[in-house]
Design a protein around this motif. Structure first.
Motif, PDB file in Angstrom:
ATOM      1  N   SER A 270      25.186 131.571   2.138  1.00 23.37           N
ATOM      2  CA  SER A 270      23.842 131.595   2.677  1.00 23.37           C
ATOM      3  C   SER A 270      23.942 132.180   4.200  1.00 23.37           C
ATOM      4  O   SER A 270      24.720 132.032   5.196  1.00 23.37           O
ATOM      5  CB  SER A 270      23.765 129.908   3.062  1.00 23.37           C
ATOM      6  N   ASP A 271      22.923 133.013   4.313  1.00 20.28           N
ATOM      7  CA  ASP A 271      22.891 133.773   5.806  1.00 20.28           C
ATOM      8  C   ASP A 271      22.917 132.660   6.945  1.00 20.28           C
ATOM      9  O   ASP A 271      23.441 133.120   7.960  1.00 20.28           O
ATOM     10  CB  ASP A 271      21.393 134.788   5.619  1.00 20.28           C
ATOM     11  N   ARG A 272      21.999 131.819   6.643  1.00 17.10           N
ATOM     12  CA  ARG A 272      21.761 130.652   7.680  1.00 17.10           C
ATOM     13  C   ARG A 272      23.175 129.936   8.104  1.00 17.10           C
ATOM     14  O   ARG A 272      23.512 130.120   9.266  1.00 17.10           O
ATOM     15  CB  ARG A 272      20.998 129.567   7.211  1.00 17.10           C
ATOM     16  N   ILE A 273      23.903 129.609   6.776  1.00 17.07           N
ATOM     17  CA  ILE A 273      25.325 129.141   7.452  1.00 17.07           C
ATOM     18  C   ILE A 273      26.245 130.176   7.914  1.00 17.07           C
ATOM     19  O   ILE A 273      27.111 129.908   8.878  1.00 17.07           O
ATOM     20  CB  ILE A 273      25.719 128.425   5.965  1.00 17.07           C
ATOM     21  N   LEU A 274      26.174 131.435   7.278  1.00 12.15           N
ATOM     22  CA  LEU A 274      27.122 132.510   7.755  1.00 12.15           C
ATOM     23  C   LEU A 274      26.926 132.739   9.377  1.00 12.15           C
ATOM     24  O   LEU A 274      28.036 132.884  10.252  1.00 12.15           O
ATOM     25  CB  LEU A 274      26.844 133.715   6.802  1.00 12.15           C
ATOM     26  N   GLN A 275      25.554 132.570   9.657  1.00 18.12           N
ATOM     27  CA  GLN A 275      25.322 132.833  11.221  1.00 18.12           C
ATOM     28  C   GLN A 275      26.057 131.600  11.750  1.00 18.12           C
ATOM     29  O   GLN A 275      26.412 131.912  12.913  1.00 18.12           O
ATOM     30  CB  GLN A 275      23.677 132.749  11.324  1.00 18.12           C
ATOM     31  N   ALA A 276      25.623 130.515  11.466  1.00 15.65           N
ATOM     32  CA  ALA A 276      26.263 129.280  12.363  1.00 15.65           C
ATOM     33  C   ALA A 276      27.630 129.145  12.323  1.00 15.65           C
ATOM     34  O   ALA A 276      28.266 128.742  13.114  1.00 15.65           O
ATOM     35  CB  ALA A 276      25.667 128.108  11.504  1.00 15.65           C
ATOM     36  N   MET A 277      28.326 129.773  11.087  1.00 17.66           N
ATOM     37  CA  MET A 277      29.760 130.040  11.245  1.00 17.66           C
ATOM     38  C   MET A 277      30.273 131.224  12.142  1.00 17.66           C
ATOM     39  O   MET A 277      31.557 131.233  12.184  1.00 17.66           O
ATOM     40  CB  MET A 277      30.250 130.314   9.685  1.00 17.66           C
ATOM     41  N   ASN A 278      29.471 131.687  12.562  1.00 21.42           N
ATOM     42  CA  ASN A 278      29.729 132.924  13.510  1.00 21.42           C
ATOM     43  C   ASN A 278      30.543 134.027  12.614  1.00 21.42           C
ATOM     44  O   ASN A 278      31.393 134.673  13.277  1.00 21.42           O
ATOM     45  CB  ASN A 278      30.724 132.627  14.765  1.00 21.42           C
TER      46      ASN A 278
END
Ligand code: SAH
Ligand code: SF4
Ligand code: F3S
Length: 446
Positions: A270-278
């Motif tokens: 998920s792009d949203r989670i990947l972003q939140a994971m940095n």
């Protein structure tokens, strides 16, 4: 003779360090033992990556306290050392939680172990500095074990993924020079090693000094290693998608020693989670990268790491992870429930995913990954492959080794084939390993 028992938890980096600590102790006159009851020094090389990993050390230390007491009653001294990433993360705290511990030493200072052990006769000691001197310059020559070996080429991490303790426990990224790595590789090969796995928390960020003084890439390093006589195979782990340079992709097509296997953690689809994971890349960027790698080396086997239940992960996010797994197709994988780690940004978040949801998602993901692994192994049946023989097998007359794609294979052949590459036809896929038959004459000739 004094005896040392060294036990390692966690990643390959820790396994490598444990071997080097055994070398340090051997130079001090300690012989290695697998029997903790007879050890004069016990080293636990710990892992802090998830809560379960970190807790293991305290239950082990509880048992060691009893053992130390028993040995003391019969007049024997036992020194207990906590090394590795829990040591680095918790330092002095370990002394108060675990009264039996004599020495706490971090991953960058274990070359000082002999001194620390001496000091511990006076007082309990903690050394979790990131010293200015390079531990590799102070370690005794490496003793060899086995046909395959790990070789640390890069340490530390500057990426700071929101969930991860490694940048805190291992410090900043540092690479060893090409000359130092080639030298250690030569010694390993002289001692019988035929396959070397280059390791680093972020191994493809490798940028050690090259022969001309300019920084070398991992691709360059592997080219330099290809010149070591007697070395048959090279692997590397763990890579990050963002540091995957073109020359590393090219190495998979051009360097015959580089095996067609790649462990490339993606964590989530998920792009949203990947972003939140940095993680700083998208699911599609990962797909495109894999496509380029597959163009260079069509038969490459892929493996990855996944985290389910990162804070804020919805059913839709998780479905994206499942979609990515289906799109790519992995031959192996590791998957974990998210575990909050004190001091990391993600641990501050208040939108934790309930445990029951994590359990459900992990089971669904592992089911899919297991099916992919079984399908991958089943597709190998009937193929002719090359096995690097590592050891004797489970049954008399059998040996065990790995395919270029890192599948475990058992087949009938004499023990004299250990350390050689044997052509083998795969005949059957079991649940954890493959079975095969050596091509006629091939094994006998070895
Ligand atoms: N340097 C490597 C991996 C480091 S740790 C990389 O960047 O990929 C190995 C794996 O442990 C990670 O890939 C991740 O999947 C998992 N992991 C790390 N921190 C975690 C946490 N807090 N909870 C659950 N899994 C974690
Ligand atoms: Fe941890 Fe991310 Fe560094 Fe890997 S890249 S060690 S997951 S911070
Ligand atoms: Fe664990 Fe440290 Fe490795 S936390 S995974 S032993 S770098």
């Amino acid at each position: 003779m004094k005896k040392a028992y060294v036990k390692s938890y966690g990643c390959q980096m820790n396994a490598y360090d444990a071997g080097r600590m055994a070398d340090v102790l051997a130079a001090e006159g300690y012989s290695a033992t697998d029997t903790v009851e007879e050890a004069d020094v016990v080293v636990l090389n710990t892992c802090h990556i998830r809560e379960k990993a970190a807790e293991k050390v305290y239950s082990e230390l509880g048992r060691l306290r009893v053992l130390k007491g028993e040995r003391a009653e019969s007049g024997q001294d036992t020194r207990i050392v906590v090394a590795g990433c829990v040591a680095q993360a918790e330092g002095r705290e370990i002394l108060s939680r675990a009264p039996a511990v004599d020495v706490v030493v971090g991953p960058q200072s274990y070359h000082r172990l002999p001194d620390l052990l001496r000091q511990s006769r006076e007082t309990r000691v903690v050394d979790t500095e990131f010293p200015a001197e390079d531990k590799f310059d102070h370690l005794p020559a490496r003793r060899n074990r086995g046909v395959t070996g790990f070789l640390t080429v890069q340490e530390g991490c500057d990426k700071f993924c929101a969930f991860c303790v490694v940048p805190y426990t291992r410090g900043a990224e540092v690479s060893r020079s090409v000359a130092a790595v080639v030298d250690e590789a030569r010694r390993l090969v002289e001692g019988g090693v035929r396959e070397i796995t280059l390791i680093g928390q972020n191994v493809n960020a490798y940028h050690g000094d090259g022969p001309d003084g300019a920084p070398a890439t991992l691709g360059h390093l592997m080219d330099a290693l290809s010149a070591v006589p007697g070395l048959l195979r090279l692997r590397y782990t763990t890579s990050h998608p963002n540091d995957f340079a073109d020359d590393l992709i090219a190495a998979h097509a051009t360097n015959p020693l580089v095996m067609p296997y790649l462990h490339l953690p993606v964590q989530s689809g998920s792009d949203r989670i990947l972003q939140a994971m940095n993680r700083r890349h998208t699911g599609d960027a990962y797909r495109r990268l894999i496509e380029r790698i597959r163009n260079a080396r069509p038969d490459i086997a892929l493996s990855s790491d996944f985290i389910v239940g990162f804070p804020g992960e919805t059913d839709a996010d998780f479905a994206e992870t499942m979609r990515l797994v289906s799109d790519i197709g992995f031959s192996a994988a590791f998957s974990f429930k998210y575990s909050p780690r004190a001091g990391t940004p993600a641990a501050e978040r208040e939108d934790a995913v309930p445990e029951a949801v994590k359990t459900e998602r992990l089971a669904a993901l592992q089911d899919l990954l297991d099916r992919q692994r079984h399908a991958y192994n089943a597709a190998s049946v009937g193929t002719l492959t090359e096995i690097l023989v590592e050891k004797t097998g489970r049954h008399p007359g059998q040996v065990a080794g790995k395919t270029p794609h890192l599948q475990a294979v058992q087949f009938d052949a004499p023990a004299s084939t250990i350390g050689t590459v044997v052509p083998v036809r795969i005949t059957r896929a079991g649940s954890n390993s493959l079975f095969g038959e050596a091509l006629e004459g091939a094994a006998a000739a070895a």
